[in-house]
Design a protein around this motif. Structure first.
Motif, short mmCIF file in Angstrom:
data_model
loop_
_atom_site.label_atom_id
_atom_site.label_comp_id
_atom_site.label_asym_id
_atom_site.label_seq_id
_atom_site.Cartn_x
_atom_site.Cartn_y
_atom_site.Cartn_z
N ALA A 78 -18.72 -7.22 6.82
CA ALA A 78 -18.95 -6.02 8.00
C ALA A 78 -17.53 -5.94 8.55
O ALA A 78 -17.25 -4.92 9.11
CB ALA A 78 -19.87 -6.67 8.69
N ASP A 79 -16.72 -6.82 8.73
CA ASP A 79 -15.52 -7.18 9.49
C ASP A 79 -14.58 -6.15 8.83
O ASP A 79 -13.96 -5.40 9.42
CB ASP A 79 -14.88 -8.46 9.43
CG ASP A 79 -15.82 -9.46 10.49
OD1 ASP A 79 -16.46 -8.99 11.30
OD2 ASP A 79 -15.54 -10.75 10.32
N ASP A 80 -14.42 -6.31 7.35
CA ASP A 80 -13.50 -5.28 6.81
C ASP A 80 -13.94 -3.66 7.12
O ASP A 80 -13.16 -2.92 7.34
CB ASP A 80 -13.49 -5.42 5.35
CG ASP A 80 -12.89 -7.03 4.97
OD1 ASP A 80 -12.27 -7.35 6.08
OD2 ASP A 80 -13.27 -7.35 3.96
N ALA A 152 -4.00 -3.85 3.73
CA ALA A 152 -3.95 -3.45 5.09
C ALA A 152 -4.81 -4.04 5.88
O ALA A 152 -4.43 -4.15 7.14
CB ALA A 152 -3.89 -1.84 5.07
N ILE A 153 -6.16 -4.13 5.70
CA ILE A 153 -7.10 -4.60 6.58
C ILE A 153 -6.59 -6.22 6.87
O ILE A 153 -6.87 -6.35 8.01
CB ILE A 153 -8.46 -4.59 5.96
CG1 ILE A 153 -9.03 -3.20 5.68
CG2 ILE A 153 -9.63 -5.34 6.73
CD1 ILE A 153 -10.29 -2.94 4.90
N ARG A 154 -6.23 -6.83 5.92
CA ARG A 154 -5.64 -8.25 6.05
C ARG A 154 -4.60 -8.17 7.01
O ARG A 154 -4.72 -9.19 8.09
CB ARG A 154 -5.27 -8.92 4.81
CG ARG A 154 -5.04 -10.44 4.84
CD ARG A 154 -4.22 -10.81 3.51
NE ARG A 154 -3.01 -10.05 3.00
CZ ARG A 154 -1.85 -10.24 3.56
NH1 ARG A 154 -1.50 -11.30 4.63
NH2 ARG A 154 -0.73 -9.69 3.36
N VAL A 155 -3.63 -7.48 7.04
CA VAL A 155 -2.50 -7.49 7.65
C VAL A 155 -3.00 -6.96 8.93
O VAL A 155 -2.36 -7.77 10.36
CB VAL A 155 -1.46 -6.43 7.10
CG1 VAL A 155 -0.33 -6.32 8.19
CG2 VAL A 155 -0.72 -7.17 5.86
N MET A 156 -3.79 -5.95 9.30
CA MET A 156 -4.09 -5.36 10.65
C MET A 156 -5.01 -6.56 11.21
O MET A 156 -4.77 -6.74 12.52
CB MET A 156 -5.10 -4.40 10.48
CG MET A 156 -4.46 -3.24 9.97
SD MET A 156 -5.22 -1.58 9.40
CE MET A 156 -6.24 -1.21 10.82
N ASN A 157 -5.77 -7.40 10.79
CA ASN A 157 -6.49 -8.42 11.10
C ASN A 157 -5.73 -9.48 11.67
O ASN A 157 -5.91 -10.23 12.69
CB ASN A 157 -8.04 -8.64 10.57
CG ASN A 157 -9.05 -7.69 10.55
OD1 ASN A 157 -9.21 -7.27 11.68
ND2 ASN A 157 -9.60 -7.54 9.63
N GLU A 158 -4.85 -10.03 10.60
CA GLU A 158 -3.74 -10.95 11.02
C GLU A 158 -3.17 -10.87 12.17
O GLU A 158 -2.76 -11.67 13.24
CB GLU A 158 -3.21 -11.14 9.59
CG GLU A 158 -3.98 -12.11 8.79
CD GLU A 158 -2.74 -12.51 7.54
OE1 GLU A 158 -1.63 -12.27 7.63
OE2 GLU A 158 -3.61 -13.07 6.52
N LEU A 190 3.29 -4.76 4.07
CA LEU A 190 2.08 -4.70 3.06
C LEU A 190 2.59 -5.22 1.68
O LEU A 190 3.61 -5.10 1.46
CB LEU A 190 1.43 -3.72 2.87
CG LEU A 190 0.30 -3.44 4.13
CD1 LEU A 190 0.82 -3.19 5.31
CD2 LEU A 190 -0.30 -1.89 3.72
N ARG A 191 1.77 -6.17 1.20
CA ARG A 191 2.20 -6.57 -0.40
C ARG A 191 2.03 -5.22 -1.38
O ARG A 191 0.72 -4.94 -1.30
CB ARG A 191 1.62 -7.94 -0.67
CG ARG A 191 1.86 -9.13 0.14
CD ARG A 191 1.12 -10.11 -0.44
NE ARG A 191 -0.46 -9.94 -0.01
CZ ARG A 191 -1.34 -10.98 -0.09
NH1 ARG A 191 -1.10 -12.35 -0.10
NH2 ARG A 191 -2.69 -10.72 0.23
N GLY A 192 3.06 -5.08 -1.94
CA GLY A 192 2.72 -3.96 -2.97
C GLY A 192 2.78 -2.57 -2.48
O GLY A 192 2.87 -1.75 -3.52
N ALA A 193 3.18 -2.26 -1.52
CA ALA A 193 3.05 -0.76 -0.87
C ALA A 193 3.68 -0.80 0.50
O ALA A 193 3.76 -1.90 1.31
CB ALA A 193 1.89 -0.22 -0.93
N LYS A 194 4.14 0.29 0.89
CA LYS A 194 4.77 0.73 2.29
C LYS A 194 3.59 0.63 3.30
O LYS A 194 2.65 1.35 2.88
CB LYS A 194 5.68 1.77 2.34
CG LYS A 194 7.04 1.56 1.36
CD LYS A 194 7.67 2.91 1.35
CE LYS A 194 8.16 3.48 2.88
NZ LYS A 194 8.94 4.81 2.56
N ALA A 195 3.75 0.18 4.54
CA ALA A 195 2.93 0.05 5.49
C ALA A 195 2.53 1.76 5.89
O ALA A 195 1.22 2.18 6.10
CB ALA A 195 3.07 -0.72 6.64
N SER A 196 3.41 2.61 5.94
CA SER A 196 3.48 3.89 6.23
C SER A 196 2.93 4.69 5.40
O SER A 196 2.11 5.75 5.55
CB SER A 196 4.95 4.53 6.30
OG SER A 196 5.73 4.39 5.33
#
Length: 262
Positions: A78-80, A152-158, A190-196
Protein backbone atom coordinates in the motif's frame (compact mmCIF):
# COMPACT_ATOMS: atom_id res chain seq x y z
CA UNK A 1 8.66 22.81 -12.65
CA UNK A 2 7.11 20.79 -9.85
CA UNK A 3 7.03 23.76 -7.48
CA UNK A 4 4.92 25.77 -9.88
CA UNK A 5 1.90 23.47 -9.96
CA UNK A 6 -0.12 25.52 -7.48
CA UNK A 7 1.89 28.66 -6.82
CA UNK A 8 2.09 30.00 -10.35
CA UNK A 9 -1.39 31.47 -10.71
CA UNK A 10 -0.61 33.22 -13.99
CA UNK A 11 -1.03 29.88 -15.73
CA UNK A 12 -4.08 28.40 -14.05
CA UNK A 13 -5.59 25.01 -14.59
CA UNK A 14 -8.32 26.74 -16.63
CA UNK A 15 -5.65 27.89 -19.08
CA UNK A 16 -4.08 24.44 -19.08
CA UNK A 17 -7.38 22.73 -19.81
CA UNK A 18 -8.05 25.10 -22.70
CA UNK A 19 -4.56 25.11 -24.18
CA UNK A 20 -2.93 21.78 -23.31
CA UNK A 21 -1.56 19.83 -26.23
CA UNK A 22 -2.71 16.49 -24.86
CA UNK A 23 -4.48 14.70 -27.70
CA UNK A 24 -7.49 13.77 -25.60
CA UNK A 25 -9.31 12.10 -28.44
CA UNK A 26 -6.49 9.64 -28.99
CA UNK A 27 -6.86 8.45 -25.40
CA UNK A 28 -10.42 7.25 -25.97
CA UNK A 29 -9.84 4.11 -28.03
CA UNK A 30 -6.50 3.36 -26.36
CA UNK A 31 -4.28 4.91 -23.76
CA UNK A 32 -1.05 6.77 -24.35
CA UNK A 33 0.60 3.89 -22.59
CA UNK A 34 -0.74 1.38 -25.10
CA UNK A 35 -1.00 -1.72 -22.93
CA UNK A 36 -3.53 -4.49 -23.48
CA UNK A 37 -6.67 -4.33 -21.38
CA UNK A 38 -7.04 -7.07 -18.77
CA UNK A 39 -10.76 -7.73 -18.52
CA UNK A 40 -10.55 -10.19 -15.63
CA UNK A 41 -11.92 -7.93 -12.90
CA UNK A 42 -12.85 -10.60 -10.36
CA UNK A 43 -9.42 -11.48 -8.98
CA UNK A 44 -8.77 -10.93 -5.30
CA UNK A 45 -6.58 -8.10 -4.10
CA UNK A 46 -4.85 -6.86 -0.96
CA UNK A 47 -7.11 -3.84 -1.06
CA UNK A 48 -10.57 -3.34 -2.55
CA UNK A 49 -12.70 -0.23 -2.41
CA UNK A 50 -16.41 -0.66 -1.75
CA UNK A 51 -19.17 1.72 -2.61
CA UNK A 52 -20.42 3.82 0.31
CA UNK A 53 -23.70 2.72 1.81
CA UNK A 54 -26.53 5.13 2.43
CA UNK A 55 -28.34 4.04 5.58
CA UNK A 56 -31.49 5.87 4.52
CA UNK A 57 -31.97 4.16 1.14
CA UNK A 58 -35.06 2.05 0.51
CA UNK A 59 -35.02 -1.74 0.31
CA UNK A 60 -35.89 -1.51 -3.37
CA UNK A 61 -32.51 -0.01 -4.22
CA UNK A 62 -29.74 -2.38 -5.24
CA UNK A 63 -27.06 -3.04 -2.65
CA UNK A 64 -23.76 -1.26 -3.34
CA UNK A 65 -21.37 -3.34 -5.44
CA UNK A 66 -17.65 -3.80 -4.86
CA UNK A 67 -15.58 -1.96 -7.46
CA UNK A 68 -13.22 -4.69 -8.61
CA UNK A 69 -11.40 -2.27 -10.91
CA UNK A 70 -9.95 -0.75 -7.71
CA UNK A 71 -7.79 -3.79 -7.02
CA UNK A 72 -4.02 -3.99 -7.11
CA UNK A 73 -2.68 -5.66 -10.24
CA UNK A 74 0.94 -4.50 -10.00
CA UNK A 75 1.67 -2.98 -6.60
CA UNK A 76 1.96 -5.35 -3.65
CA UNK A 77 2.45 -2.75 -0.89
CA UNK A 78 0.00 0.00 0.00
CA UNK A 79 2.87 2.43 0.76
CA UNK A 80 4.22 2.10 -2.80
CA UNK A 81 0.78 2.66 -4.30
CA UNK A 82 0.08 5.67 -2.09
CA UNK A 83 3.43 7.19 -3.08
CA UNK A 84 2.47 7.15 -6.75
CA UNK A 85 -1.02 8.46 -5.92
CA UNK A 86 0.46 11.37 -3.97
CA UNK A 87 3.03 12.20 -6.67
CA UNK A 88 0.41 12.19 -9.43
CA UNK A 89 -1.83 14.45 -7.32
CA UNK A 90 0.98 17.02 -7.12
CA UNK A 91 1.33 16.90 -10.91
CA UNK A 92 -2.43 17.29 -11.43
CA UNK A 93 -3.80 18.73 -8.17
CA UNK A 94 -7.41 19.31 -7.22
CA UNK A 95 -8.54 22.93 -7.32
CA UNK A 96 -11.72 24.97 -7.68
CA UNK A 97 -12.05 23.92 -11.31
CA UNK A 98 -12.25 20.21 -10.70
CA UNK A 99 -10.82 17.06 -9.13
CA UNK A 100 -7.17 16.10 -9.11
CA UNK A 101 -5.39 12.88 -10.02
CA UNK A 102 -6.29 11.23 -6.70
CA UNK A 103 -10.05 11.65 -7.10
CA UNK A 104 -9.84 10.73 -10.79
CA UNK A 105 -8.28 7.35 -9.99
CA UNK A 106 -4.97 7.98 -11.74
CA UNK A 107 -3.14 5.76 -9.27
CA UNK A 108 -5.31 2.80 -10.27
CA UNK A 109 -4.78 3.61 -13.95
CA UNK A 110 -1.00 3.50 -13.48
CA UNK A 111 -1.20 0.33 -11.38
CA UNK A 112 -3.15 -1.51 -14.08
CA UNK A 113 -0.91 -0.22 -16.87
CA UNK A 114 2.25 -1.34 -15.08
CA UNK A 115 0.75 -4.82 -14.80
CA UNK A 116 0.43 -4.98 -18.59
CA UNK A 117 2.56 -4.31 -21.64
CA UNK A 118 3.45 -0.79 -20.54
CA UNK A 119 5.29 -2.11 -17.50
CA UNK A 120 7.54 -4.38 -19.53
CA UNK A 121 8.11 -2.03 -22.50
CA UNK A 122 6.31 -4.54 -24.72
CA UNK A 123 6.10 -2.23 -27.73
CA UNK A 124 9.68 -1.02 -27.64
CA UNK A 125 12.99 -2.40 -28.87
CA UNK A 126 14.93 -3.28 -25.73
CA UNK A 127 18.16 -4.80 -27.09
CA UNK A 128 21.59 -3.20 -26.76
CA UNK A 129 23.83 -1.42 -27.26
CA UNK A 130 22.44 1.32 -25.04
CA UNK A 131 23.90 4.74 -25.79
CA UNK A 132 22.91 8.27 -24.86
CA UNK A 133 20.03 9.19 -27.14
CA UNK A 134 19.22 12.49 -28.78
CA UNK A 135 16.32 14.68 -27.77
CA UNK A 136 14.21 13.00 -30.47
CA UNK A 137 14.97 9.45 -29.35
CA UNK A 138 14.02 9.55 -25.71
CA UNK A 139 15.56 7.42 -22.96
CA UNK A 140 18.03 4.72 -24.03
CA UNK A 141 18.52 2.16 -21.27
CA UNK A 142 17.60 -1.47 -20.51
CA UNK A 143 15.54 -0.91 -17.34
CA UNK A 144 11.85 -1.81 -17.64
CA UNK A 145 9.20 0.73 -16.64
CA UNK A 146 7.92 -1.41 -13.79
CA UNK A 147 11.45 -1.47 -12.35
CA UNK A 148 11.91 2.25 -13.02
CA UNK A 149 8.78 3.04 -10.99
CA UNK A 150 9.85 0.86 -8.09
CA UNK A 151 13.33 2.39 -8.06
CA UNK A 152 11.87 5.92 -8.09
CA UNK A 153 9.45 5.04 -5.29
CA UNK A 154 12.38 3.75 -3.21
CA UNK A 155 14.37 6.95 -3.77
CA UNK A 156 11.39 9.22 -3.11
CA UNK A 157 10.59 7.51 0.18
CA UNK A 158 14.22 7.33 1.30
CA UNK A 159 14.64 11.04 0.56
CA UNK A 160 11.43 11.85 2.45
CA UNK A 161 12.54 9.81 5.47
CA UNK A 162 16.03 11.32 5.50
CA UNK A 163 14.70 14.88 5.39
CA UNK A 164 11.39 14.63 7.22
CA UNK A 165 11.26 11.17 8.87
CA UNK A 166 8.08 10.33 6.96
CA UNK A 167 7.17 8.52 3.77
CA UNK A 168 6.55 10.59 0.66
CA UNK A 169 2.75 10.36 0.76
CA UNK A 170 2.73 11.49 4.40
CA UNK A 171 4.51 14.79 3.64
CA UNK A 172 2.96 18.22 3.19
CA UNK A 173 2.33 19.29 -0.41
CA UNK A 174 5.26 21.72 -0.43
CA UNK A 175 7.62 19.01 0.82
CA UNK A 176 6.42 16.62 -1.86
CA UNK A 177 7.01 19.31 -4.48
CA UNK A 178 10.60 19.69 -3.29
CA UNK A 179 11.30 16.01 -3.94
CA UNK A 180 9.53 16.04 -7.31
CA UNK A 181 11.57 19.08 -8.31
CA UNK A 182 14.74 17.21 -7.35
CA UNK A 183 13.65 14.34 -9.58
CA UNK A 184 12.86 16.68 -12.45
CA UNK A 185 16.25 18.42 -12.22
CA UNK A 186 18.28 15.19 -11.74
CA UNK A 187 19.34 16.17 -8.23
CA UNK A 188 18.42 12.66 -7.08
CA UNK A 189 20.08 9.51 -8.38
CA UNK A 190 18.17 6.48 -9.64
CA UNK A 191 19.86 3.18 -10.42
CA UNK A 192 19.61 2.41 -14.12
CA UNK A 193 18.00 5.62 -15.36
CA UNK A 194 17.94 9.39 -15.04
CA UNK A 195 15.60 10.82 -12.42
CA UNK A 196 14.28 13.35 -14.92
CA UNK A 197 13.25 10.54 -17.27
CA UNK A 198 11.11 9.03 -14.53
CA UNK A 199 9.55 12.41 -13.74
CA UNK A 200 8.58 12.86 -17.41
CA UNK A 201 7.26 9.28 -17.52
CA UNK A 202 5.11 9.92 -14.45
CA UNK A 203 3.87 13.26 -15.80
CA UNK A 204 2.72 11.67 -19.07
CA UNK A 205 1.18 8.70 -17.25
CA UNK A 206 -0.69 11.06 -14.94
CA UNK A 207 -2.18 13.06 -17.80
CA UNK A 208 -3.04 9.84 -19.61
CA UNK A 209 -4.92 8.62 -16.55
CA UNK A 210 -6.77 11.92 -16.25
CA UNK A 211 -7.99 11.88 -19.87
CA UNK A 212 -8.21 8.20 -20.84
CA UNK A 213 -11.51 6.39 -21.19
CA UNK A 214 -12.79 5.23 -17.76
CA UNK A 215 -12.47 1.68 -19.10
CA UNK A 216 -8.77 2.00 -18.29
CA UNK A 217 -9.49 2.79 -14.61
CA UNK A 218 -8.68 6.52 -14.66
CA UNK A 219 -10.86 9.55 -15.47
CA UNK A 220 -13.36 8.43 -12.82
CA UNK A 221 -16.89 9.52 -13.63
CA UNK A 222 -15.55 11.07 -16.87
CA UNK A 223 -14.72 14.17 -14.84
CA UNK A 224 -11.46 14.70 -16.73
CA UNK A 225 -13.42 14.95 -19.97
CA UNK A 226 -16.00 17.21 -18.37
CA UNK A 227 -13.29 19.73 -17.48
CA UNK A 228 -12.25 19.92 -21.12
CA UNK A 229 -15.83 19.72 -22.44
CA UNK A 230 -14.82 16.61 -24.38
CA UNK A 231 -17.84 14.49 -25.39
CA UNK A 232 -16.08 11.15 -25.19
CA UNK A 233 -16.35 8.09 -27.42
CA UNK A 234 -19.08 9.00 -29.89
CA UNK A 235 -18.76 6.71 -32.90
CA UNK A 236 -20.25 9.18 -35.37
CA UNK A 237 -21.28 12.84 -35.68
CA UNK A 238 -23.41 12.39 -38.79
CA UNK A 239 -26.45 13.95 -37.08
CA UNK A 240 -24.51 16.98 -35.85
CA UNK A 241 -22.02 17.79 -38.61
CA UNK A 242 -24.35 20.12 -40.52
CA UNK A 243 -25.85 21.87 -37.52
CA UNK A 244 -25.17 25.57 -37.12
CA UNK A 245 -23.42 26.80 -33.99
CA UNK A 246 -21.94 24.88 -31.09
CA UNK A 247 -23.29 21.39 -30.44
CA UNK A 248 -23.47 19.95 -26.93
CA UNK A 249 -23.33 16.17 -26.66
CA UNK A 250 -23.79 13.86 -23.72
CA UNK A 251 -20.43 12.56 -22.51
CA UNK A 252 -20.15 8.93 -23.58
CA UNK A 253 -17.61 6.28 -22.51
CA UNK A 254 -16.58 3.26 -24.58
CA UNK A 255 -18.51 0.96 -22.28
CA UNK A 256 -21.81 2.53 -23.36
CA UNK A 257 -21.38 1.05 -26.85
CA UNK A 258 -20.85 -2.43 -25.48
CA UNK A 259 -23.98 -2.09 -23.35
CA UNK A 260 -26.05 -0.94 -26.33
CA UNK A 261 -25.20 -4.15 -28.25
CA UNK A 262 -26.19 -6.56 -25.47
Amino acid sequence: MADNYETEKTFSRRGFLKMSGIATGSLVAGTYLGSLLDTNESEESPETETASEDSGQSNEQAAPQEDYTRAYKFFSKADDFKTIEAASERIFPEDDLGPGALALGVGWFIDHELAGGYGVNAREYMKGPFKEGTGFQGPQYPILRKDLYMEAIRVMNETAQENHEQLFYELEAEQQDEILTQLESDELTLRGAKASDFFEELRLATLSGVYSDPLYRGNKGMQGWEMKKFPGAHMSYINEVEQDGPVELETMPLSSHAESQE
